[in-house]
Scaffold this motif. Sequence first.
Motif, mmCIF file in Angstrom:
data_model
loop_
_atom_site.group_PDB
_atom_site.id
_atom_site.type_symbol
_atom_site.label_atom_id
_atom_site.label_comp_id
_atom_site.label_asym_id
_atom_site.label_seq_id
_atom_site.Cartn_x
_atom_site.Cartn_y
_atom_site.Cartn_z
ATOM 1 N N LEU A 78 53.535 -54.137 -43.198
ATOM 2 C CA LEU A 78 52.100 -54.423 -43.322
ATOM 3 C C LEU A 78 51.298 -53.423 -42.480
ATOM 4 N N GLY A 79 51.814 -53.113 -41.307
ATOM 5 C CA GLY A 79 51.165 -52.127 -40.443
ATOM 6 C C GLY A 79 51.208 -50.735 -41.060
ATOM 7 N N PHE A 80 52.353 -50.399 -41.640
ATOM 8 C CA PHE A 80 52.510 -49.099 -42.295
ATOM 9 C C PHE A 80 51.468 -48.956 -43.408
ATOM 10 N N ALA A 81 51.294 -50.034 -44.186
ATOM 11 C CA ALA A 81 50.346 -49.999 -45.306
ATOM 12 C C ALA A 81 48.917 -49.802 -44.801
ATOM 13 N N GLN A 82 48.596 -50.444 -43.680
ATOM 14 C CA GLN A 82 47.237 -50.295 -43.139
ATOM 15 C C GLN A 82 46.976 -48.854 -42.696
ATOM 16 N N THR A 83 47.977 -48.268 -42.047
ATOM 17 C CA THR A 83 47.824 -46.875 -41.614
ATOM 18 C C THR A 83 47.705 -45.962 -42.829
ATOM 19 N N ALA A 84 48.543 -46.224 -43.842
ATOM 20 C CA ALA A 84 48.512 -45.391 -45.054
ATOM 21 C C ALA A 84 47.123 -45.443 -45.684
ATOM 22 N N PHE A 85 46.577 -46.642 -45.776
ATOM 23 C CA PHE A 85 45.261 -46.786 -46.399
ATOM 24 C C PHE A 85 44.192 -46.076 -45.568
ATOM 25 N N ASP A 86 44.308 -46.237 -44.270
ATOM 26 C CA ASP A 86 43.366 -45.609 -43.352
ATOM 27 C C ASP A 86 43.372 -44.088 -43.525
ATOM 28 N N GLU A 87 44.567 -43.529 -43.635
ATOM 29 C CA GLU A 87 44.680 -42.067 -43.775
ATOM 30 C C GLU A 87 44.081 -41.589 -45.106
ATOM 31 N N ILE A 88 44.358 -42.333 -46.162
ATOM 32 C CA ILE A 88 43.826 -41.961 -47.481
ATOM 33 C C ILE A 88 42.288 -41.978 -47.451
ATOM 34 N N VAL A 89 41.743 -43.053 -46.882
ATOM 35 C CA VAL A 89 40.288 -43.198 -46.811
ATOM 36 C C VAL A 89 39.674 -42.062 -45.985
ATOM 37 N N THR A 90 40.312 -41.743 -44.869
ATOM 38 C CA THR A 90 39.784 -40.680 -43.998
ATOM 39 C C THR A 90 39.780 -39.343 -44.737
ATOM 40 N N GLU A 91 40.849 -39.056 -45.469
ATOM 41 C CA GLU A 91 40.910 -37.787 -46.208
ATOM 42 C C GLU A 91 39.799 -37.698 -47.249
ATOM 43 N N ILE A 92 39.559 -38.804 -47.934
ATOM 44 C CA ILE A 92 38.488 -38.786 -48.951
ATOM 45 C C ILE A 92 37.135 -38.574 -48.273
ATOM 46 N N ARG A 93 36.928 -39.261 -47.150
ATOM 47 C CA ARG A 93 35.658 -39.130 -46.420
ATOM 48 C C ARG A 93 35.405 -37.685 -46.020
#
Length: 379
Positions: A78-93
């Motif tokens: 669950l933690g891994f998924a949160q980090t993954a999502f965070d990284e994807i969002v940051t890259e798009i931003r």
Amino acid sequence: MLDKEKFEAVEVRFLKPGTVLSGILYDEEGTMLWPARKLLTDAFISKLKVKGIETVYYAPPKWKQAPQKTPMFTEASLGFAQTAFDEIVTEIRYGKLPDTNRAREAINRFFSEMEARPNGFLNLLVLKDYDSYTYQHSINVGILSMFLTKKLGFNTFFIKEVGVGGFLHDIGKIKIPIAILNKHDNLTEEEFRIMKYHPIYGFNIAKNDPSLSSYIKKMILFHHEKWDGSGYPLKLKGDAIGNFASIVSVCDVFDALTTERAYKKPYTVNEALIYIMRNTGNHFSPYVSQRFINEMSKMYDLGSFYPVGAFVHLSTGEIAYITEKKEEYTLRPTVAVVVNHKGVPMRTPLQVDLQRDVDRHIVKTIDDPDEIERLSLLL
Ligand SMILES: [Fe+2]
């Protein structure tokens, strides 16, 4: 009225300015008084005292979990998924092409854990703080979509594809102004018009990504389409939406309804499933939502919605009696129609298998004891 068993009671005289409580504060009527994780102020506490409120209630956050079952997913995943999502969002931003393989990796981990603990409990994330709503919601929709796809009998490839689609379904929201995304009141017409672009924005982010299949792109673009054609952005209807977007759609609504937000109390799982049931055939695909309701009812140990022996109102205006069920949690049992659409009792009850008769569906059960007694005389 608040169900006090589910809440912690706090006496107002013990509340101190500067305290932070982890759950939303309610009064005993169930009216929301103060958001979770927000510093209590002197003014707020004084107001409670002026109103004569002596006790307030809050629900500490917890897993959406039924007792006595092993969680299906580990904290690490669950933690891994949160980090993954965070990284994807940051890259798009930052205007970069996101590396969506991290979404796939998160789903792969969930998939392995689901296979290892098929009888475990779907431990969805619950909010720890309101700002991370989109993260947690996306992870939950990924998990739920993957689970439902498996239950519908699709193979491993599709289970994972739908998991990734669920995980990324709202990625276009990153292009929606934060003031609209976080608005607590109803959106104005103009704000809603802007909000409705998010599936298109998401599709535009995904469309040039070679690691995302056309299935995933369609899930992102179609997840707000509705079975009767009243959805957006393309107003697709019925089978044109496809099973996979329909899966994401029902999981999206379920998780949104059952999640507590600063401005709304969550639906219970039971209430959310009833909502989905009522909107099956107009909002949701009957095939997909029937299975979803079935599986969630089992997962959360809920009783069957329509027990044999119950009287029900049908969509045709008729009243029927449930005589037989082929599956325990079915929305389409076999019934005997005892009162016709004009309110006239039938001489001989008409047997109808709702699995086959798609023109009729159950609207609601009849709970009034006097009415049940009257109807029983017709059998
Ligand atoms: Fe969405």
